[in-house]
Design an enzyme around this catalytic site. Structure first.
Site, mmCIF file in Angstrom:
data_model
loop_
_atom_site.group_PDB
_atom_site.id
_atom_site.type_symbol
_atom_site.label_atom_id
_atom_site.label_comp_id
_atom_site.label_asym_id
_atom_site.label_seq_id
_atom_site.Cartn_x
_atom_site.Cartn_y
_atom_site.Cartn_z
ATOM 1 N N SER A 1 0.800 -1.221 0.000
ATOM 2 C CA SER A 1 0.000 0.000 0.000
ATOM 3 C C SER A 1 0.832 1.270 0.000
ATOM 4 O O SER A 1 0.375 2.294 -0.480
ATOM 5 C CB SER A 1 -0.953 -0.010 1.190
ATOM 6 O OG SER A 1 -0.255 -0.295 2.383
ATOM 7 N N HIS B 1 -5.557 -3.657 -2.162
ATOM 8 C CA HIS B 1 -5.274 -2.526 -3.051
ATOM 9 C C HIS B 1 -5.313 -2.928 -4.526
ATOM 10 O O HIS B 1 -4.788 -2.198 -5.371
ATOM 11 C CB HIS B 1 -3.915 -1.909 -2.715
ATOM 12 C CG HIS B 1 -3.985 -0.908 -1.614
ATOM 13 N ND1 HIS B 1 -4.526 0.349 -1.773
ATOM 14 C CD2 HIS B 1 -3.614 -0.992 -0.316
ATOM 15 C CE1 HIS B 1 -4.461 1.001 -0.623
ATOM 16 N NE2 HIS B 1 -3.919 0.212 0.269
ATOM 17 N N LYS C 1 -12.268 -0.238 -0.633
ATOM 18 C CA LYS C 1 -11.378 0.536 -1.502
ATOM 19 C C LYS C 1 -12.011 0.657 -2.894
ATOM 20 O O LYS C 1 -12.982 1.380 -3.043
ATOM 21 C CB LYS C 1 -9.989 -0.101 -1.499
ATOM 22 C CG LYS C 1 -9.326 0.085 -0.123
ATOM 23 C CD LYS C 1 -7.875 -0.314 -0.065
ATOM 24 C CE LYS C 1 -7.249 0.190 1.220
ATOM 25 N NZ LYS C 1 -6.878 -0.864 2.167
HETATM 26 C C1 LIG Z 1 -6.893 -1.272 3.547
HETATM 27 C C2 LIG Z 1 -6.250 -2.558 3.807
HETATM 28 C C3 LIG Z 1 -6.754 -3.430 4.778
HETATM 29 C C4 LIG Z 1 -7.890 -3.051 5.686
HETATM 30 O O1 LIG Z 1 -9.095 -3.093 5.022
HETATM 31 P P1 LIG Z 1 -10.420 -2.639 5.808
HETATM 32 O O2 LIG Z 1 -11.509 -3.340 5.101
HETATM 33 O O3 LIG Z 1 -10.479 -1.162 5.715
HETATM 34 O O4 LIG Z 1 -10.255 -3.116 7.217
HETATM 35 C C5 LIG Z 1 -6.154 -4.662 4.911
HETATM 36 N N1 LIG Z 1 -5.095 -5.022 4.177
HETATM 37 C C6 LIG Z 1 -4.571 -4.191 3.251
HETATM 38 C C7 LIG Z 1 -3.393 -4.639 2.446
HETATM 39 C C8 LIG Z 1 -5.120 -2.938 3.048
HETATM 40 O O5 LIG Z 1 -4.579 -2.119 2.149
#
Ligand SMILES: *Cc1c(COP(=O)(O)O)cnc(C)c1O
Length: 395
Positions: free
Chosen positions: A182, A210, A241
């Site tokens: 990320s 992502h 996302k």
């Molecule tokens: C954003 C993210 C998460 C968390 O996701 P949520 O649904 O917001 O808890 C977990 N792992 C990665 C790699 C992320 O980028």
């Protein structure tokens, strides 16, 4: 409040401000989108994980409203008591079909999915092998398991192989990696990872948060981009996302493993079910993605355009093939200043510093979306150039 604790915490927080590491929340006064309102002013948004521009899409909003009308606001229950509706099963089936996996189990976030991932499957006799740049939720999930932990240098396949060799005595081995990292925006070397896993008899878990929805030929993520479908045992991902951006996540993969999680995953057994509106909205996202690949194409065209313009301008950009563009600043305070001055220019980006990235590796993470226009991107690059020159970041 206890005076000593008050004094200690005040000093700690003041210290953060002094070092330029204190994070401020900016309040958005509009819906999420390519243009948002901040402090009463419209600005172009380049820091949302809204890769497909679906967060404010009317089709999704209406699908969520229809689901809420039909299924109610909430269930006041965990899944296994009375929190499973047909819409939850429908969403699990749709995700399995989209990711081409055997089965899927929903969680209220991907953070929870990662908290669930390790503990039921790996105990004291086992080893978890993890990339050093894995997301915090993977690190926390690993902490909940009693398995032995080995960490390898970011994407260093020699180091991974050494860990696999070192875990030779273990009953089970699992390699855990982000699909897209990320903070740097680079893609895991999944082909090599799967080959090593097969050679050393290990399971593979990929967190594709992502990537799901926009990366790969049909948006099925890093697993598709790297051509390793069917070779990854477990995929975790978020709906928070690219896929509408509300909330919710899942573990998707081998049916036997999903069966295990339904019996033993603690965030699934002891936390409330996903709200029906989110299930309905996310189902609509998947329908849109199955029907139309224009959105994901636009995401990548926009990312490629921004990346090439920024490199031509002389910025220090981490090489990657995703919609995350890390503009390296290194100095913590300068990263904050750059983001603040860009906001004055009408470009909303965020400086990332310790502990989100390593000390001395501060950066601006720019995230491109299908909803940006070419003019938006050119405007953002021009603002970067103006402020970058003024701050002496460009020679
Ligand atoms: C954003 C993210 C998460 C968390 O996701 P949520 O649904 O917001 O808890 C977990 N792992 C990665 C790699 C992320 O980028």
């Amino acid at each position: 409040m206890n005076e000593r604790v008050r004094a200690e915490l005040t000093e700690f927080l003041e210290g953060l401000k002094h070092e330029g590491l204190f994070k401020e929340e900016r309040v958005i006064e509009s819906a999420q989108g390519r243009q948002i309102t901040v402090s009463g002013r419209p600005v172009l948004n380049f820091c949302a994980n809204n890769y497909l521009g679906l967060s404010g899409d009317r089709r999704i909003v209406e699908a969520a409203q229809r689901a809420m009308d039909r299924w109610g606001f909430g269930l006041s229950s965990v899944r296994f008591i009375c929190g499973t509706q047909a819409v939850h099963k429908e969403l699990e089936a749709a995700i399995s079909s989209f990711l081409r996996t055997e089965d899927t189990i929903l969680f209220s976030s991907c953070y929870d999915a990662n908290a669930a991932l390790f503990e039921p499957l790996l105990g004291e006799e086992d080893t978890i092998i993890s990339d050093e740049l894995n997301h915090a939720s993977i690190i926390d999930g690993i902490r909940l398991s009693k398995a032995r932990r080995l960490r390898y240098r970011h994407s260093d396949m020699g180091a991974l192989e050494a860990c696999l060799a070192e875990s030779g005595e273990s009953r089970r081995r699992l390699i855990a990696t982000d699909g897209v990292f990320s903070m740097d925006g680079d893609v895991a070397k999944l082909k090599e990872i799967c080959a090593l896993a097969e050679r050393y008899d290990a399971l593979v878990a990929v967190d594709d948060s992502h990537a799901t929805g926009y990366l790969g030929e049909t948006g099925r993520g890093s697993v598709e981009l790297c051509g390793v479908e069917g070779r990854v045992d477990l995929i975790t991902t978020t709906f928070g996302k690219a896929c509408g951006g509300a909330s919710g996540g899942c573990i998707s993969g081998r049916r036997l493993l999903v069966d295990l999680y339904r019996q033993r995953a603690r965030p699934y057994l002891f936390s409330n079910t996903l709200a029906p509106a989110i299930c309905g909205g996310t189902l609509e996202v998947l329908r849109i993605l199955e029907a139309d690949d224009q959105l994901r194409k636009r995401t990548m065209e926009n990312a490629n355009l921004f990346r090439s313009l920024m490199i031509s301008a002389g910025f220090d950009i981490i090489a990657a093939e995703t919609a995350i563009v890390a503009v390296m600043v290194y100095d913590e305070a300068k990263a904050v200043e750059l983001a603040t001055r860009l906001l004055d220019e009408g470009i909303y980006v965020i400086g990332f510093s310790y502990p989100v990235v390593a000390k001395g590796k501060a950066r601006i993470r720019v995230q491109l979306s299908a909803s940006h226009t070419q003019e938006d991107i050119v405007r953002a690059v021009e603002a970067f150039k103006t402020v970058g020159r003024a701050m002496g970041l460009l020679s």
